[in-house]
Scaffold this motif. Sequence first.
Motif, PDB file in Angstrom:
ATOM      1  N   GLY B 119      69.096  35.633   9.881  1.00 11.59           N
ATOM      2  CA  GLY B 119      69.923  34.450  10.141  1.00 11.59           C
ATOM      3  C   GLY B 119      69.156  33.171   9.929  1.00 11.59           C
ATOM      4  N   SER B 120      69.868  32.165   9.541  1.00  8.22           N
ATOM      5  CA  SER B 120      69.255  30.866   9.277  1.00  8.22           C
ATOM      6  C   SER B 120      68.906  30.157  10.585  1.00  8.22           C
ATOM      7  CB  SER B 120      70.225  29.994   8.466  1.00  8.22           C
ATOM      8  OG  SER B 120      69.708  28.690   8.380  1.00  8.22           O
ATOM      9  N   ARG B 121      67.700  29.689  10.669  1.00  6.44           N
ATOM     10  CA  ARG B 121      67.274  28.896  11.829  1.00  6.44           C
ATOM     11  C   ARG B 121      66.525  27.682  11.286  1.00  6.44           C
ATOM     12  NH1 ARG B 121      67.448  33.969  13.209  1.00  6.44           N
ATOM     13  NH2 ARG B 121      68.338  34.599  15.199  1.00  6.44           N
ATOM     14  N   ALA B 122      67.298  26.771  10.751  1.00  7.42           N
ATOM     15  CA  ALA B 122      66.712  25.660   9.992  1.00  7.42           C
ATOM     16  C   ALA B 122      66.315  24.490  10.879  1.00  7.42           C
ATOM     17  CB  ALA B 122      67.704  25.207   8.924  1.00  7.42           C
ATOM     18  N   HIS B 123      66.626  24.595  12.166  1.00  9.17           N
ATOM     19  CA  HIS B 123      66.349  23.467  13.056  1.00  9.17           C
ATOM     20  C   HIS B 123      65.264  23.839  14.068  1.00  9.17           C
ATOM     21  CE1 HIS B 123      69.755  21.087  11.548  1.00  9.17           C
ATOM     22  NE2 HIS B 123      70.195  22.285  11.234  1.00  9.17           N
ATOM     23  N   TYR B 124      64.687  22.812  14.645  1.00 10.89           N
ATOM     24  CA  TYR B 124      63.593  23.038  15.587  1.00 10.89           C
ATOM     25  C   TYR B 124      63.948  22.481  16.960  1.00 10.89           C
ATOM     26  CZ  TYR B 124      60.605  24.080  11.572  1.00 10.89           C
ATOM     27  OH  TYR B 124      60.055  24.636  10.452  1.00 10.89           O
ATOM     28  N   LEU B 125      63.499  23.212  17.964  1.00  6.84           N
ATOM     29  CA  LEU B 125      63.613  22.749  19.342  1.00  6.84           C
ATOM     30  C   LEU B 125      62.181  22.652  19.878  1.00  6.84           C
ATOM     31  CD1 LEU B 125      66.223  22.368  21.177  1.00  6.84           C
ATOM     32  CD2 LEU B 125      65.644  24.572  22.175  1.00  6.84           C
ATOM     33  N   ARG B 126      61.912  21.538  20.545  1.00  9.54           N
ATOM     34  CA  ARG B 126      60.573  21.345  21.113  1.00  9.54           C
ATOM     35  C   ARG B 126      60.689  21.322  22.630  1.00  9.54           C
ATOM     36  NH1 ARG B 126      55.993  18.874  19.455  1.00  9.54           N
ATOM     37  NH2 ARG B 126      56.888  17.993  17.557  1.00  9.54           N
ATOM     38  N   ILE B 127      59.781  22.019  23.300  1.00 12.04           N
ATOM     39  CA  ILE B 127      59.716  21.966  24.764  1.00 12.04           C
ATOM     40  C   ILE B 127      58.404  21.297  25.148  1.00 12.04           C
ATOM     41  CG2 ILE B 127      59.770  23.281  26.911  1.00 12.04           C
ATOM     42  CD1 ILE B 127      60.984  25.610  25.155  1.00 12.04           C
ATOM     43  N   VAL B 128      58.519  20.111  25.743  1.00 16.96           N
ATOM     44  CA  VAL B 128      57.331  19.365  26.162  1.00 16.96           C
ATOM     45  C   VAL B 128      57.055  19.728  27.616  1.00 16.96           C
ATOM     46  CG1 VAL B 128      56.308  17.081  26.421  1.00 16.96           C
ATOM     47  CG2 VAL B 128      57.994  17.504  24.603  1.00 16.96           C
ATOM     48  N   PRO B 129      55.958  20.408  27.881  1.00 15.10           N
ATOM     49  CA  PRO B 129      55.762  20.929  29.239  1.00 15.10           C
ATOM     50  C   PRO B 129      55.395  19.855  30.262  1.00 15.10           C
ATOM     51  CG  PRO B 129      53.874  21.463  27.878  1.00 15.10           C
ATOM     52  CD  PRO B 129      54.868  20.801  26.974  1.00 15.10           C
ATOM     53  N   GLU B 130      56.143  19.851  31.356  1.00 12.95           N
ATOM     54  CA  GLU B 130      55.773  19.035  32.516  1.00 12.95           C
ATOM     55  C   GLU B 130      54.879  19.856  33.449  1.00 12.95           C
ATOM     56  OE1 GLU B 130      56.793  15.872  33.410  1.00 12.95           O
ATOM     57  OE2 GLU B 130      57.639  15.658  31.399  1.00 12.95           O
ATOM     58  N   ILE B 131      55.170  21.126  33.491  1.00 10.53           N
ATOM     59  CA  ILE B 131      54.439  22.045  34.371  1.00 10.53           C
ATOM     60  C   ILE B 131      53.967  23.226  33.517  1.00 10.53           C
ATOM     61  CG2 ILE B 131      54.640  23.639  36.345  1.00 10.53           C
ATOM     62  CD1 ILE B 131      56.970  21.824  37.335  1.00 10.53           C
ATOM     63  N   VAL B 132      52.715  23.619  33.687  1.00 11.13           N
ATOM     64  CA  VAL B 132      52.184  24.823  33.029  1.00 11.13           C
ATOM     65  C   VAL B 132      51.527  25.664  34.113  1.00 11.13           C
ATOM     66  CG1 VAL B 132      50.610  25.756  31.294  1.00 11.13           C
ATOM     67  CG2 VAL B 132      51.724  23.550  30.894  1.00 11.13           C
ATOM     68  N   ARG B 133      52.019  26.883  34.285  1.00 11.75           N
ATOM     69  CA  ARG B 133      51.476  27.750  35.329  1.00 11.75           C
ATOM     70  C   ARG B 133      51.132  29.103  34.734  1.00 11.75           C
ATOM     71  NH1 ARG B 133      55.432  26.074  40.024  1.00 11.75           N
ATOM     72  NH2 ARG B 133      56.947  27.061  38.669  1.00 11.75           N
ATOM     73  N   GLY B 134      50.019  29.665  35.118  1.00 13.02           N
ATOM     74  CA  GLY B 134      49.659  30.986  34.642  1.00 13.02           C
ATOM     75  C   GLY B 134      49.074  31.831  35.752  1.00 13.02           C
ATOM     76  N   ARG B 135      49.295  33.124  35.649  1.00 13.31           N
ATOM     77  CA  ARG B 135      48.755  34.070  36.641  1.00 13.31           C
ATOM     78  C   ARG B 135      48.233  35.291  35.904  1.00 13.31           C
ATOM     79  NH1 ARG B 135      49.692  30.163  39.036  1.00 13.31           N
ATOM     80  NH2 ARG B 135      50.858  29.823  40.963  1.00 13.31           N
TER      81      ARG B 135
END
Lengths: 144, 144
Positions: B119-135
């Motif tokens: 399928g065509s996915r010609a567009h982009y979505l950006r997620i600018v992180p306010e919070i980054v958590r890792g465990r």
Amino acid sequence: MNTSIDLGSTGLEVLGRDECLALMKTVPVGRIVFTEGALPAIQPVNFALDGDSVVIRIGIGSKLALAAKSAVVAFECDEFDEQGMTGWSVVLIGRAEAVGGENEKRRLADLRITPWALGSRAHYLRIVPEIVRGRRILTHVPAV
Amino acid sequence: MNTSIDLGSTGLEVLGRDECLALMKTVPVGRIVFTEGALPAIQPVNFALDGDSVVIRIGIGSKLALAAKSAVVAFECDEFDEQGMTGWSVVLIGRAEAVGGENEKRRLADLRITPWALGSRAHYLRIVPEIVRGRRILTHVPAV
């Protein structure tokens, strides 16, 4: 193309409920999706199926216990093969309920859900699925 | 116990932001968590990091495009080792923004995000992180 395969609008194979549940049994970790302080939250957990309900173990005062209890949550499992650029994903949506009653807890203990993380998780949360959806990536054809 | 390791309340090692982003670069698939018709929703996607932003490719009329655009979403990556009963998980929370401008799209094309699904996915979505958590799960000690 095999026309007996149900392809969704995204070009993925649509999996039936039974196949979704069968696939879920092949992986030890899923991800519970809930809302925490009005923000979307997700947490990986060890789980088991009890019939078609998802059962996880929780600590009584945990954030997850507080946020997910009696809430509508999603639960996701997947498996991907980087070499083959393929994989599947199953998502359940349903209400999360704390499991009460010692008899029921003893019965669920037989499911042998072993949390990999440290810490006491003596309580159970059950997610009774209203919706079960699964998708499989059929063949890799790079999108333009 | 090594007291230099930051252990969260769940007995998991708390990872710093840089380590979270470094771990994210080691996996090709993450999961975007959003709300769809007032229900929690989650969808696995191929992604890349652009600085500390997550970039994914979407179809213009896709459910994901409609639901996640300008919404606060979570984005999760993880890796688990069933034999060792160990693994890690990183969760970002931030606003998802459609990427506009041909120059910017051309620049993001260099990230070579290859969706495994058709399928065509010609567009982009950006997620600018306010919070980054890792465990990270440190060692397996079965909970009682």
